[in-house]
Design a protein around this motif. Structure first.
Motif, PDB file in Angstrom:
ATOM      1  N   VAL A   1      -5.307 -25.432  58.082  1.00  0.00           N
ATOM      2  CA  VAL A   1      -6.635 -26.051  57.991  1.00  0.00           C
ATOM      3  C   VAL A   1      -6.523 -27.543  58.327  1.00  0.00           C
ATOM      4  O   VAL A   1      -7.342 -28.085  59.084  1.00  0.00           O
ATOM      5  CB  VAL A   1      -7.255 -25.837  56.590  1.00  0.00           C
ATOM      6  N   ALA A   2      -5.488 -28.192  57.800  1.00  0.00           N
ATOM      7  CA  ALA A   2      -5.292 -29.620  58.096  1.00  0.00           C
ATOM      8  C   ALA A   2      -5.118 -29.833  59.603  1.00  0.00           C
ATOM      9  O   ALA A   2      -5.727 -30.729  60.202  1.00  0.00           O
ATOM     10  CB  ALA A   2      -4.079 -30.154  57.330  1.00  0.00           C
ATOM     11  N   LEU A   3      -4.314 -28.992  60.241  1.00  0.00           N
ATOM     12  CA  LEU A   3      -4.098 -29.122  61.692  1.00  0.00           C
ATOM     13  C   LEU A   3      -5.414 -28.926  62.454  1.00  0.00           C
ATOM     14  O   LEU A   3      -5.715 -29.657  63.399  1.00  0.00           O
ATOM     15  CB  LEU A   3      -3.063 -28.096  62.171  1.00  0.00           C
ATOM     16  N   ALA A   4      -6.190 -27.919  62.040  1.00  0.00           N
ATOM     17  CA  ALA A   4      -7.445 -27.625  62.741  1.00  0.00           C
ATOM     18  C   ALA A   4      -8.442 -28.767  62.570  1.00  0.00           C
ATOM     19  O   ALA A   4      -9.104 -29.174  63.527  1.00  0.00           O
ATOM     20  CB  ALA A   4      -8.031 -26.306  62.238  1.00  0.00           C
ATOM     21  N   ILE A   5      -8.529 -29.304  61.346  1.00  0.00           N
ATOM     22  CA  ILE A   5      -9.478 -30.400  61.093  1.00  0.00           C
ATOM     23  C   ILE A   5      -9.077 -31.644  61.883  1.00  0.00           C
ATOM     24  O   ILE A   5      -9.895 -32.252  62.581  1.00  0.00           O
ATOM     25  CB  ILE A   5      -9.528 -30.738  59.578  1.00  0.00           C
ATOM     26  N   VAL A   6      -7.800 -32.017  61.793  1.00  0.00           N
ATOM     27  CA  VAL A   6      -7.375 -33.291  62.374  1.00  0.00           C
ATOM     28  C   VAL A   6      -7.221 -33.196  63.893  1.00  0.00           C
ATOM     29  O   VAL A   6      -7.707 -34.050  64.626  1.00  0.00           O
ATOM     30  CB  VAL A   6      -6.044 -33.769  61.746  1.00  0.00           C
ATOM     31  N   LEU A   7      -6.560 -32.146  64.370  1.00  0.00           N
ATOM     32  CA  LEU A   7      -6.203 -32.119  65.792  1.00  0.00           C
ATOM     33  C   LEU A   7      -7.237 -31.422  66.662  1.00  0.00           C
ATOM     34  O   LEU A   7      -7.342 -31.712  67.850  1.00  0.00           O
ATOM     35  CB  LEU A   7      -4.832 -31.463  65.984  1.00  0.00           C
ATOM     36  N   MET A   8      -7.976 -30.469  66.099  1.00  0.00           N
ATOM     37  CA  MET A   8      -8.965 -29.765  66.914  1.00  0.00           C
ATOM     38  C   MET A   8     -10.381 -30.229  66.594  1.00  0.00           C
ATOM     39  O   MET A   8     -11.338 -29.804  67.253  1.00  0.00           O
ATOM     40  CB  MET A   8      -8.809 -28.250  66.737  1.00  0.00           C
ATOM     41  N   GLY A   9     -10.499 -31.083  65.578  1.00  0.00           N
ATOM     42  CA  GLY A   9     -11.798 -31.661  65.276  1.00  0.00           C
ATOM     43  C   GLY A   9     -12.834 -30.655  64.804  1.00  0.00           C
ATOM     44  O   GLY A   9     -14.026 -30.851  65.013  1.00  0.00           O
ATOM     45  N   VAL A  10     -12.391 -29.572  64.177  1.00  0.00           N
ATOM     46  CA  VAL A  10     -13.347 -28.577  63.709  1.00  0.00           C
ATOM     47  C   VAL A  10     -13.482 -28.669  62.190  1.00  0.00           C
ATOM     48  O   VAL A  10     -12.574 -29.076  61.492  1.00  0.00           O
ATOM     49  CB  VAL A  10     -12.937 -27.139  64.106  1.00  0.00           C
ATOM     50  N   ASP A  11     -14.644 -28.271  61.711  1.00  0.00           N
ATOM     51  CA  ASP A  11     -14.955 -28.433  60.308  1.00  0.00           C
ATOM     52  C   ASP A  11     -14.713 -27.115  59.599  1.00  0.00           C
ATOM     53  O   ASP A  11     -15.650 -26.352  59.362  1.00  0.00           O
ATOM     54  CB  ASP A  11     -16.422 -28.871  60.193  1.00  0.00           C
ATOM     55  N   VAL A  12     -13.458 -26.814  59.280  1.00  0.00           N
ATOM     56  CA  VAL A  12     -13.149 -25.541  58.630  1.00  0.00           C
ATOM     57  C   VAL A  12     -12.801 -25.766  57.167  1.00  0.00           C
ATOM     58  O   VAL A  12     -12.440 -26.858  56.758  1.00  0.00           O
ATOM     59  CB  VAL A  12     -11.976 -24.805  59.318  1.00  0.00           C
ATOM     60  N   LYS A  13     -12.926 -24.692  56.401  1.00  0.00           N
ATOM     61  CA  LYS A  13     -12.610 -24.750  54.978  1.00  0.00           C
ATOM     62  C   LYS A  13     -11.497 -23.744  54.691  1.00  0.00           C
ATOM     63  O   LYS A  13     -11.263 -22.815  55.458  1.00  0.00           O
ATOM     64  CB  LYS A  13     -13.845 -24.388  54.149  1.00  0.00           C
ATOM     65  N   LEU A  14     -10.858 -23.961  53.546  1.00  0.00           N
ATOM     66  CA  LEU A  14      -9.748 -23.104  53.160  1.00  0.00           C
ATOM     67  C   LEU A  14     -10.173 -21.636  53.083  1.00  0.00           C
ATOM     68  O   LEU A  14      -9.398 -20.737  53.418  1.00  0.00           O
ATOM     69  CB  LEU A  14      -9.212 -23.597  51.813  1.00  0.00           C
ATOM     70  N   GLU A  15     -11.418 -21.410  52.670  1.00  0.00           N
ATOM     71  CA  GLU A  15     -11.863 -20.015  52.536  1.00  0.00           C
ATOM     72  C   GLU A  15     -12.098 -19.345  53.890  1.00  0.00           C
ATOM     73  O   GLU A  15     -12.282 -18.135  53.954  1.00  0.00           O
ATOM     74  CB  GLU A  15     -13.109 -19.901  51.639  1.00  0.00           C
ATOM     75  N   ASN A  16     -12.046 -20.126  54.989  1.00  0.00           N
ATOM     76  CA  ASN A  16     -12.164 -19.535  56.329  1.00  0.00           C
ATOM     77  C   ASN A  16     -10.848 -18.918  56.809  1.00  0.00           C
ATOM     78  O   ASN A  16     -10.807 -18.259  57.841  1.00  0.00           O
ATOM     79  CB  ASN A  16     -12.598 -20.585  57.364  1.00  0.00           C
ATOM     80  N   VAL A  17      -9.760 -19.176  56.081  1.00  0.00           N
ATOM     81  CA  VAL A  17      -8.456 -18.657  56.517  1.00  0.00           C
ATOM     82  C   VAL A  17      -8.281 -17.227  56.037  1.00  0.00           C
ATOM     83  O   VAL A  17      -8.465 -16.941  54.850  1.00  0.00           O
ATOM     84  CB  VAL A  17      -7.301 -19.523  55.967  1.00  0.00           C
ATOM     85  N   GLN A  18      -7.949 -16.328  56.969  1.00  0.00           N
ATOM     86  CA  GLN A  18      -7.572 -14.975  56.567  1.00  0.00           C
ATOM     87  C   GLN A  18      -6.136 -15.044  56.064  1.00  0.00           C
ATOM     88  O   GLN A  18      -5.212 -15.247  56.840  1.00  0.00           O
ATOM     89  CB  GLN A  18      -7.600 -14.032  57.764  1.00  0.00           C
TER      90      GLN A  18
END
Lengths: 326, 326
Positions: A227-244
């Motif tokens: 989630v940290a990688l996706a938020i910081v490097l891909m600029g997407v607004d994801v939450k922990l509950e989005n992870v399968q």
């Protein structure tokens, strides 16, 4: 020659590794970077908030000897993180408390306090990125200080620092990796014939697994990292509950996979996966971790070979140098 | 919004890949970096020195159509690199001529001319690093311009750009790698049952092997790369003749190894080596390359997965962005 006052909250394996490195590289930092440092604050659950602008003895801290502030500083101890940072006249805060997956606290509050008090905020704790990344970036910008977190994924490997300077004008299409050292160590030990419990104890003895290894064995640690990688490097607004997320206690392999879906958004998945023996991810030994980025121009992997806790401490040290010599 | 005049010497596969990327990322560069560019000079053996400060048509260059300077620029063509750079009003020179292992020329002279004419000097040619690294760095410093060469080792992978920003205060104790794409492609094709000649032809058709593959097959390319790494990253003054180089035409694996000896100086070696199948270097397919650094704090590998010539072009593009937005 500038000298920086350092304050550390959380005195576990990572913070101790940082202190050892600061001491062993003291001459090097002076010669190569013209930088001096002084430890002016430490805080732990046991000791409370300890600050002394004249400097605490880092060797005493490492050896568990009593550290007592001198003179006026000793009179009345700080009652909270702000008083502590001010009393320590901190230029840099190192946040090294343990991860709270659900809230990212109290780490986030520590980092906010640092930026509001005019100190650089450096964290080895992933919680604040997942729960308060944008807020902390905005605070840092306002305070003209740095909010850095390189050691949260793959220790000192410059995963975050690489973008955008090292790889400008690239698009990250996805990433795949083995990101949890504890799991890898545990699996290696089980392969050698040990039980899960024995394997976990060994990982703890190596200073890699935490006292409570649940976050590692159930995939929470990896989930927070992707989630940290996706938020910081891909600029997407994801939450922990989005992870399968699939638990891996009974399984023989952990693989973290993230693939950008064809539509909008990002798919994030933590799960054990069977790999071909020729897959570079299948041959990671011990505490090694790996991360592959699929960029528009090429695919690039990093492998960190069998690091100890020193590597995480190094990530904090490197962030310190990046903060004060940007 | 700043616009930069670009001049390219050498119009082989790498320069063409750069041009294609400049075109395909034009909007991206404007949006993300506020950067515009114009191609104002090209030079090849066939065309000679062609310059036009009003801009040449990059698509015509790519398609091999005649590129004729307009108006005054057409009157008398430049006679040498300096006249060409001045006529092109170049802000950036991309040096993409082919490698001369013995002298590093004429690439070194091109880069010197660029820096002396006030342009950034960016090279995909390794010769100048091995033969004139310190001189070119000194010239760049004096001219307050950048001398950059990321694409010389592992294409666009930020091997050089990583130090010191990404890995400050580390000591490189040694490095090991598979650095020559052509050899790797050739070996992969031979494994599939092709002859050496057929394999070389395929590598040429892929745009990876040069017309004369001797430098690759006899280990010269790798030797130049490890000397460049040792000079730039380890700060040692080594020469090409210090490399123990073993030809690999008959062999099934190439490994480049460099180990700092216990005394002073550095041992550099290029040779074929048998690897365990679990070694990450043994599982590199096609044009992939890999480089492992043994740092004092941990071991770190990079793997570039099956890149095409676009990856080398990207290294030049990335250097351009680093030069103008340092």
């Amino acid at each position: 020659m500038p000298s920086y006052n350092l304050a550390i909250v959380g005195m576990g394996n990572v913070a101790r590794a940082l202190l050892r490195l600061l001491i062993s590289k003291e001459t090097d930092l002076r010669r190569r970077y013209d930088i001096r440092w002084r430890l002016t604050g430490i805080a732990t659950r046991r000791l409370g908030w300890v600050a002394d602008p004249d400097g605490l003895n880092p060797l005493a801290v490492l050896h568990g000897h009593p550290v007592t502030p001198h003179g006026a500083a000793a009179a009345s101890p700080p009652r909270n993180v702000r008083e502590w940072l001010e009393r320590a006249r901190a230029d840099v805060l190192f946040e090294a408390t343990s991860l709270n997956v659900e809230t990212g606290q109290p780490a986030t509050d520590h980092l906010k306090a640092a930026l509001e008090c005019g100190a650089h905020a450096i964290t080895a704790n992933k919680g604040p990125i997942v729960h308060a990344y944008h807020e902390l970036c905005a605070l840092a910008k306002e305070a003209k200080k740095q909010f850095l977190f390189e050691s949260t994924v793959m220790d000192g490997v410059p995963v975050f620092s690489l973008f955008p300077f090292g790889l400008p004008a690239t698009d990250i299409r996805g990433f795949t990796g083995v990101l949890n050292s504890t799991t890898n160590v545990v699996l290696t030990e089980i392969e050698k014939g040990r039980s899960l419990d024995e394997a976990v104890k060994r990982a703890q003895a190596m200073g890699i697994a935490e006292t409570d290894p649940t976050a590692d064995l159930d995939g929470w640690d990896s989930a927070v990292k992707i989630v940290a990688l996706a938020i910081v490097l891909m600029g997407v607004d994801v939450k922990l509950e989005n992870v399968q997320r699939t638990g891996i206690r009974e399984l023989s392999e952990e693989k973290v996979r993230s693939v950008r879906s064809s539509g909008t958004g990002v798919d994030l998945r933590v799960s054990p996966e069977l790999l071909l023996t020729t897959d570079p991810l299948a041959n990671l030994e011990g505490s090694s971790s790996a991360l592959r980025f699929d960029l528009d121009v090429f695919g690039l992997s990093f492998v960190e070979h069998n690091p100890g806790v020193e590597a995480t401490g190094y990530g904090l040290l490197a962030d310190f140098l990046r903060a004060v010599q940007p």
